[in-house]
Write a protein that holds these residues in place. Sequence first.
Motif, mmCIF file in Angstrom:
data_model
loop_
_atom_site.group_PDB
_atom_site.id
_atom_site.type_symbol
_atom_site.label_atom_id
_atom_site.label_comp_id
_atom_site.label_asym_id
_atom_site.label_seq_id
_atom_site.Cartn_x
_atom_site.Cartn_y
_atom_site.Cartn_z
ATOM 1 N N SER A 21 0.819 -1.170 0.064
ATOM 2 C CA SER A 21 0.189 -0.165 -0.164
ATOM 3 C C SER A 21 0.951 1.218 -0.035
ATOM 4 C CB SER A 21 -0.935 -0.116 1.316
ATOM 5 O OG SER A 21 -0.243 0.107 2.205
ATOM 6 N N GLU A 23 2.800 4.678 -1.074
ATOM 7 C CA GLU A 23 3.941 4.910 -2.257
ATOM 8 C C GLU A 23 4.554 3.645 -2.964
ATOM 9 O OE1 GLU A 23 6.233 7.929 -1.240
ATOM 10 O OE2 GLU A 23 4.926 9.527 -1.043
ATOM 11 N N GLY A 25 3.468 0.670 -2.890
ATOM 12 C CA GLY A 25 2.277 -0.079 -3.689
ATOM 13 C C GLY A 25 2.121 0.473 -5.005
ATOM 14 N N GLU A 26 2.004 1.690 -5.029
ATOM 15 C CA GLU A 26 2.110 2.553 -6.353
ATOM 16 C C GLU A 26 3.461 2.298 -7.100
ATOM 17 O OE1 GLU A 26 -0.063 4.783 -9.336
ATOM 18 O OE2 GLU A 26 -0.838 3.943 -7.104
ATOM 19 N N LYS A 29 3.215 -1.064 -8.611
ATOM 20 C CA LYS A 29 2.054 -1.045 -9.656
ATOM 21 C C LYS A 29 2.653 -0.421 -11.117
ATOM 22 C CE LYS A 29 -2.332 0.510 -11.008
ATOM 23 N NZ LYS A 29 -3.461 1.275 -10.680
ATOM 24 N N ASN A 30 3.150 0.604 -10.954
ATOM 25 C CA ASN A 30 4.000 1.195 -11.892
ATOM 26 C C ASN A 30 5.362 0.294 -12.815
ATOM 27 O OD1 ASN A 30 2.248 3.429 -11.824
ATOM 28 N ND2 ASN A 30 3.821 4.670 -10.564
#
Length: 396
Positions: A21, A23, A25-26, A29-30
Motif C-alpha cells: 500500500s 507509495e 504499492g504505487e 504497480k508502475n
Amino acid sequence: MKVSRDISNKQFDSKVRGQMSGEIGEFAKNFNYMIDTINFTIRDITDKNTQLKSIMQSVSHGILAIDTRGKILLINDLAKKMVEGDSYVTAEGKNIRQFIKNELILESVLHNMCSEHSTIIQKNIKNDIIYKIKIDPVHFEDTDAVIGFIINIENITEYAKLENMRKEFVANVSHELKTPITSIQGFIETLKMTDNLDEDTKNRFLTIIENEATRLTRLIDDILLLSTIENKTKKKVEKVDLFEVFEEVHEVINYIAKKKNIKVKYDFENKDIDLWEYSGYIRQILLNIISNAIKYTGENGKVSIKQYIKSEKVFIEVKDNGIGIPEEDIERIFERFYRVDKARSRSVGGTGLGLAITKHMVKALNGNIRVESELGVGSKFIIELPFNQEFAQKAS
C-alpha cells in the motif's frame, strides 16, 4: 532486490509480488506496468525483426545494408554467397572490408559510399557471370544526411545474354532484309531508267527480282515460324506415326537428291513408333535436317538415315559424306543466321534460320539435337525424342 537483479539480467518476466500500500504499492504497480510494456515492445521488435529477416531471405536478389562506416547491419544468404563471404560467420556487425571477399564487388561499394545519389554498376565478376550492383543511400528522415546504404546485387548474366542475342538478331535481320531489298530496288531503277532494253536482259532482271522477292518471303516466313515456336502459349498436341511422317518427307527429299545423283538410304529399327508432337514439328525437323544433308553433299554423294530405340527414347541419325563443318563452327551452327560458308549458304537458298528453327522444335518436344562432323569428310546429326507418355502429360 531480486527483481532488480532479474531485470539487470534481461529477465523481463520478473515482477514485484505481494500486496503493498501507499507509495511503495504505487511504485510496484508502475514498475510491473513498465515491465509489461518492455516485454510487449521486445516481442513486437522480435516479430518485426523476424518478418524483416524472412523478407530479406525471400528476395531473389542479394541485399546488404551497411552504415556510413561500412559496418554490416543486415544481409541475406544470397548476398553472402554473391560477395563470397563466409556463410558460417555472422556478418552483422562486421565491416565489409572484413567480410566481402570478392574484390570487384568490394571495390565497387567502397568507391560509391560517398555518393548522395543512387548508383548502378555492371560488373563481369568471373567466367562471364555479370552482376548488377545498385547502391542506394539511406537518408535520415527528410534531410540530406546519409546514414547508410542499401546494396542490391542481381545476377543479370542470362538477361545480358538474351539482350545481346536480341541485338544480334535485330542486326542480322536488318542485314538479311536489306540485301534483297537493295537488289530489288536497284534492278527496278535500272528497268525504269532504260527505255531500249532488249527482251533477254529485261527478263534476266525480272528473274533476279523474282528470286530476291522469293528469298525475302522465305526469310520472313522463317522469322515468323521461329517466333511462333518460341511463343509459350499452349499448342495442340497430337500423336503421329514416325515412319509414316518419314515416308512423306522421303518422297520430297528423294526428288531433290536425284537431281544431284545422291543416294538416300534409310534403316528403321522399329517402324511402329508413335510420337507426341505439335502440329507438323516432326515433319519439319526431318525435312530440315535431311534436305540440309543433301544441300551440302556434292554430286554422287550419300545420305543415310538411321532410327533406333534406346532408354525409352527414339534416335534418328542423318549422316552425309558432304563438305563437313570446321571444328570451331560446330558449337555455333544452331545459332540464328550463323553460316559456316555464307556464300555457299545463300547459293543453295539458305536463310540462316533452318537449324535454329529445328533446334527450337526439338527442344519444344523435350528432345535434344547434336552434331558430329569433320571438315571434308561429312556430318552426322543425331536427334533424340521421347516416345512415352511424359511429353503428352507435360504439354497438356
